[in-house]
Scaffold this motif. Structure first.
Motif, PDB file in Angstrom:
ATOM      1  N   ASP A 116       5.923   9.317   5.477  1.00 44.03           N
ATOM      2  CA  ASP A 116       7.237   8.960   4.935  1.00 44.03           C
ATOM      3  C   ASP A 116       8.384   9.321   5.888  1.00 44.03           C
ATOM      4  N   MET A 117       8.072   9.950   7.013  1.00 48.14           N
ATOM      5  CA  MET A 117       9.133  10.525   7.839  1.00 48.14           C
ATOM      6  C   MET A 117       9.803   9.529   8.787  1.00 48.14           C
ATOM      7  N   ASN A 118       9.096   8.495   9.199  1.00 48.05           N
ATOM      8  CA  ASN A 118       9.673   7.569  10.182  1.00 48.05           C
ATOM      9  C   ASN A 118       9.589   6.113   9.740  1.00 48.05           C
ATOM     10  N   LYS A 119       9.679   5.878   8.449  1.00 56.70           N
ATOM     11  CA  LYS A 119       9.593   4.513   7.920  1.00 56.70           C
ATOM     12  C   LYS A 119      10.805   3.690   8.331  1.00 56.70           C
ATOM     13  N   PRO A 120      10.646   2.352   8.436  1.00 53.71           N
ATOM     14  CA  PRO A 120       9.382   1.578   8.372  1.00 53.71           C
ATOM     15  C   PRO A 120       8.669   1.540   9.716  1.00 53.71           C
ATOM     16  N   ASP A 121       7.422   1.071   9.685  1.00 53.33           N
ATOM     17  CA  ASP A 121       6.589   0.939  10.882  1.00 53.33           C
ATOM     18  C   ASP A 121       6.502   2.262  11.625  1.00 53.33           C
ATOM     19  N   GLY A 122       6.382   3.344  10.859  1.00 51.50           N
ATOM     20  CA  GLY A 122       6.439   4.675  11.448  1.00 51.50           C
ATOM     21  C   GLY A 122       5.081   5.288  11.740  1.00 51.50           C
ATOM     22  N   PHE A 123       5.135   6.342  12.539  1.00 52.77           N
ATOM     23  CA  PHE A 123       3.954   7.162  12.820  1.00 52.77           C
ATOM     24  C   PHE A 123       4.420   8.598  13.004  1.00 52.77           C
ATOM     25  N   LYS A 124       3.683   9.533  12.390  1.00 57.76           N
ATOM     26  CA  LYS A 124       4.014  10.943  12.541  1.00 57.76           C
ATOM     27  C   LYS A 124       2.741  11.773  12.487  1.00 57.76           C
ATOM     28  N   LEU A 125       2.608  12.679  13.431  1.00 58.15           N
ATOM     29  CA  LEU A 125       1.488  13.616  13.484  1.00 58.15           C
ATOM     30  C   LEU A 125       2.014  15.015  13.182  1.00 58.15           C
ATOM     31  N   ILE A 126       1.384  15.696  12.242  1.00 59.77           N
ATOM     32  CA  ILE A 126       1.708  17.096  11.953  1.00 59.77           C
ATOM     33  C   ILE A 126       0.480  17.931  12.279  1.00 59.77           C
ATOM     34  N   THR A 127       0.579  18.756  13.296  1.00 61.74           N
ATOM     35  CA  THR A 127      -0.548  19.560  13.768  1.00 61.74           C
ATOM     36  C   THR A 127      -0.530  20.939  13.099  1.00 61.74           C
ATOM     37  N   PRO A 128      -1.665  21.651  13.136  1.00 59.86           N
ATOM     38  CA  PRO A 128      -1.720  22.977  12.502  1.00 59.86           C
ATOM     39  C   PRO A 128      -0.680  23.957  13.044  1.00 59.86           C
TER      40      PRO A 128
END
Length: 359
Positions: free
Chosen positions: A157-169
Motif C-alpha cells: 500500500d506504500m507506493n500505489k499505484p503500480d508500486g513495489f516495496k520491500l521491507i526487510t527484517p
C-alpha cells in the motif's frame, strides 16, 4: 532451533474494478470513474484514481460522491468480467507457488519461500508477477514483499499505484515505529480513533503499551496489536482460507414493487453467488435472502437443507421461494441480496457429500 525467514508477497490490484472499466472503454481513461451506484442512489463499489483525488472512495454514498466530483462517471459493475480477470491473475500466481491465499478478487498473499521456479529472491518474483499481470491483462498491480503477512500488506500500500516495496527484517521495526496508527492493517477507523484518544498515534506509541493493557482495552485482538507493534506476525499463508458465507447484493436505482422486476434480479444474484461458490470449490446448506425496503427497513429470510448444493438454479429456486415466504414483500424494495452459508469445501473430508440438490 530458529524458524526460517518466510518470503511473503502481497499483490493488490490498483483500483481493480475501475481499472478494468477504463481498460475496456477507452473513453473512460483519464476520467474520474465510479463503479456501482448512480447520481440518485446506491453506493460506490470502486473508484478510479482520478476520482479518488476528489475524495470519492468505495462504500461512499453515490449522492455524496457526485457532490464531491460533479463530473464523476458512474458505470454499472460487471462482476462476471472482474471474476474472469481475477481467475487470469490467479493462474499467474499458481505458476510460482501453490501457497496462494486470496483475500478478494483483487488481492492475495503468496508464500514463495519455496517456489516452483527455484528463485531465491521474492523481490524478483514479485516484479515478474507485476510484469506478467500488465502484459496479460493490461492492468497494473502493487506488490509488497516482506517476511510476514502484516508487513507485506503494509508494503503493497506504500507506493500505489503500480508500486513495489520491500521491507526487510533489519528495517521492519523502525518502519513500524514511525507508521501512523490508522495505517496499520488490522486496525480499523473505530479502533484507530480509540487508540488516538488514548495517546497511541504511531507504532512507537503502540509499542509502549503492555500486552495486558492492550488486551484489557481491546480484547483478544490486543495480542495481535502487541505483536505487530514489534513487526511480528506468525500467521501462515492459507491456500484454503475458510469463508463462513458467500453472498452478493444489489441496490436499485428505482424501488422494485412487482415480482416481474424482482425475479430477474434474484436470478442475477444467484448466478454471482454460484460462480463464487464454484471458484472456491464450495457448496452450502443454507440460503439467506436479504430484503431492504424503501424506508431502509431490513428483513432477512433463511432456509436450510440436509443436502449440499451449489448450482445457480438451486440457489435461485430457494431465493424465489423465500421471496414469497411468509409473503411477497408488501412495500417497495430498495435492495435484494442472497448469501449462502453453512458451507462445505471440497478439500474437507465428509461422508455423504453431494454437490447438487434436486428440485
Amino acid at each position: 532451533m530458529s524458524q526460517p525467514v518466510r518470503k511473503i508477497i502481497h499483490i493488490d490490484m490498483d483500483a481493480f474494478y475501475a481499472s478494468v472499466e477504463q481498460r475496456d472503454n477507452p473513453e473512460l481513461r483519464g476520467k474520474p470513474v465510479a463503479v456501482g451506484g448512480s447520481r440518485a442512489r446506491g453506493v460506490v463499489a470502486a473508484a478510479s484514481y482520478e476520482a479518488r483525488k476528489f475524495g470519492v472512495h468505495s462504500a461512499l454514498a453515490s449522492k455524496i460522491a457526485a457532490q464531491r466530483c460533479p463530473h464523476l462517471v458512474f458505470v454499472k459493475p460487471r462482476f462476471d468480467v472482474y471474476s474472469a480477470v481475477s481467475r487470469q491473475i490467479r493462474e499467474i500466481f499458481y505458476g510460482y507457488t501453490d501457497l496462494v491465499e486470496p483475500l478478494s478478487l483483487d488481492e492475495a498473499y503468496l508464500d514463495v519461500t519455496e517456489n516452483k521456479i527455484g528463485m531465491p529472491s521474492a523481490s524478483i518474483i514479485a516484479k515478474e508477477i507485476k510484469k506478467r499481470i500488465l502484459e496479460e491483462t493490461g492492468l497494473t498491480a502493487s506488490a509488497g514483499v516482506s517476511f510476514n503477512k502484516f508487513l507485506a500488506k503494509i508494503a503493497s500500500d506504500m507506493n500505489k499505484p503500480d508500486g513495489f516495496k520491500l521491507i526487510t527484517p533489519d528495517t521492519a521495526e523502525e518502519l513500524v515505529a514511525g507508521l501512523a496508527i490508522e495505517k496499520f492493517h488490522g486496525i480499523g477507523k473505530v479502533t484507530a480513533t480509540k487508540m488516538q484518544s488514548m495517546g497511541i498515534l504511531t507504532g512507537s506509541d503502540l509499542r509502549q503499551r503492555s500486552e495486558e493493557d492492550l488486551v484489557r482495552n481491546f480484547g483478544k485482538v490486543g495480542h495481535y496489536y502487541f505483536n505487530i507493534a514489534r513487526a511480528k506476525d506468525n500467521r501462515e499463508v492459507q491456500p484454503h482460507r475458510i469463508r463462513k458465507s458467500i453472498g452478493s447484493e444489489r441496490t436499485f436505482e428505482v424501488d422494485l414493487a412487482e415480482a416481474e422486476e424482482m425475479l430477474p434480479e434474484l436470478e442475477k444474484l444467484a448466478r454471482e453467488v454460484a460462480y463464487d461458490m464454484e471458484r472456491l470449490q464450495a457448496s452450502a446448506k443454507t440460503i439467506t435472502l436479504k430484503i431492504k425496503y424503501f424506508d431502509f427497513t431490513l428483513n432477512t429470510r433463511s432456509k436450510t437443507y440436509l443436502s449440499n448444493f451449489n448450482s445457480a438454479d438451486a440457489i435461485y429456486t430457494i431465493a424465489r421461494e423465500l421471496l414469497y415466504t411468509p409473503q411477497f414483500p408488501l412495500y417497495p424494495v430498495r435492495l435484494l441480496g442472497i448469501s449462502a452459508s453453512n458451507l462445505f469445501y471440497q478439500h474437507q473430508k465428509q461422508e455423504g457429500y453431494q454437490l447438487t440438490i434436486e428440485f
